[in-house]
Structure formats: C-alpha cells, structure tokens
Design a protein around this motif. Structure first.
Motif: not given
Length: 245
Positions: A14-21, A23-32, A140-151
């Motif tokens: 969906l273009p609207a969903a992709q554009s929103l992701c 826009l808020v700086g979360l491009p990797k959220l598009i697939s999820y 909140f969602v933030r697509p970074s620190l995947q390794y440390y997020g698990a801890s």
C-alpha cells in the motif's frame, strides 16, 4: 495459505503505508506493519477469551474473583504469553552472526520478527491503557540496536514468575510452598537478568555507541541513555523493594 500471503503482500505494498513508514523514519517497518497490527488483534482476542478459558480450568476459585480481578487476570494472561514467546525468541538473537558483527546497526529478519511481536504487544497495551483510565502505558518502535534490544527483552523472563505469583495470590495460595518456590525463582532470575545481565549489557551498549555510533544522532543517543538509566534505576529500586518485603 497462499491467498493469505498474497493479501499480506498487498497490505505491505500500500503506497500510503509505505510513505508513512518512510515519513516517520522507519523504512524497515514497511514489511512488518501488517503483522504488528495482526499480533495486537490476536492479543486482544486472547484477553477477551481468557476469562472463559480460566473459568473452565480453575472453576469456582476463578469465578469468585471480582470483575476487576478477572479483568486484571486477562491482562496478565496476555502478559504471560507475550513474555514466554519473546524470551524464547530473544535467545537466538545473541548468536546471529550479522548482529554480532555489527551490534549497533546490524539487521536480521528473525530479530525483526521478534520486535514485531514486542511492538504488537505494546500497541495492544496502549489500546488497553487508553480504554481503561486506571491504567497507563506506552510503547515505541525503532529499527536499530537489534542485538542489544534482545538483552532488554530478556528482562521479561522475570515477568513470567511475577505473573505466577499474582495468580497464586488470587487462587488462595498465598504463603504456600509453591509460592515460596516461585518467589525464590523470581528473585534469583530478576537479579540475574535485570541487575547483572542488564547492567553489563547497558555498559556494553554505550561503550559501542561511544566508539562506533556514528549513525546515531546526539538526540537519539541521549534518549537511549536517559531511558536506559531510568529502566536500570527502576530495576534496582524494585529489587530493593522485593528483598525488603
């Protein structure tokens, strides 16, 4: 199954969903994001069905609880299911080679799926908090620190036994030997995962950020630091209250 996958991909595209992701700086959220919303709905369905299931399992002991206690019971059922799932899924994250090579900005699909579940839970928690003025919550969602997020997701290991302790109280088993054993595990696990492991991983996180965090803005860096110190401080304070009780 194929039709479900096709429908999922249509939502992703969906273009609207992709554009929103973006826009808020979360491009990797598009697939999820469709999975994130779906997980939130599943958690809500679990809460709504938990009273019926609990009544069948625990009978009169559950039925005698007040309406408010039954509501809180359902909340803890969802919390328990979430905690067990994410703790189990968090362990393999520490062994993903791409995340071990880049602990700050590495990306792995398994970790992304894990954080999709976590964020779906927090989205559901926000919904519950807004719909019930006696509770508050945020996520909140933030697509970074995947390794440390698990801890920090491993902190949820102690939540499993905290929920059990609450259920034992409501089932009239306060002071029982089972609750004593559960409380002993709770205290031990809380100390290991939150105090020892949490402190060590916090130190490692900021050591890495200070040395290699070139892609992290100053604002985000201090957001991480303040948030991390607040969580650790609360963990130390709660542990003090637990051993003082």
């Amino acid at each position: 199954m194929a039709s479900l996958a096709l429908y999922y991909q249509q939502l992703v595209d969906l273009p609207a969903a992709q554009s929103l992701c973006v826009l808020v700086g979360l491009p990797k959220l598009i697939s999820y994001w469709p999975a994130l919303l779906g997980i939130s709905i599943v958690f809500q369905l679990l809460r709504l069905s938990s009273n019926t299931l609990s009544s069948l399992v625990f009978g009169a002991k559950f039925d005698s609880l007040s309406a408010r206690q039954k509501y809180d019971w359902g909340i803890r059922v969802v919390s328990q299911v979430h905690a067990i799932i994410v703790v189990v899924l968090a362990v393999p994250v520490f062994f993903k080679e791409e995340l071990r090579r880049d602990t700050l900005y590495g990306f792995n699909d398994h970790a992304a799926q894990l954080y999709t579940i976590v964020c779906g839970y927090f989205l559901w928690d926000i919904f519950v908090s807004v719909s019930d003025v006696k509770k508050v919550g945020a996520g909140f969602v933030r697509p970074s620190l995947q390794y440390y997020g698990a801890s920090f997701i491993m902190f949820e290991a102690s939540t499993i036994f905290l929920n059990i302790n609450w259920w034992l109280d409501k089932l009239g088993m306060t002071g029982s030997r089972l609750q004593f054993y559960n409380a002993s595990i709770l205290l031990s696990l809380y100390f290991i995962v939150r105090i020892v492991f949490g402190t060590y991983m916090s130190y490692s996180l900021f050591k890495d950020l200070d040395a290699h965090g070139t892609q992290t803005s100053t604002t985000l860096y201090y957001f991480y630091r303040v948030g991390n110190h607040a969580i650790l401080g609360l963990s130390y304070y709660w542990f003090y209250l637990m051993i003082s009780a």
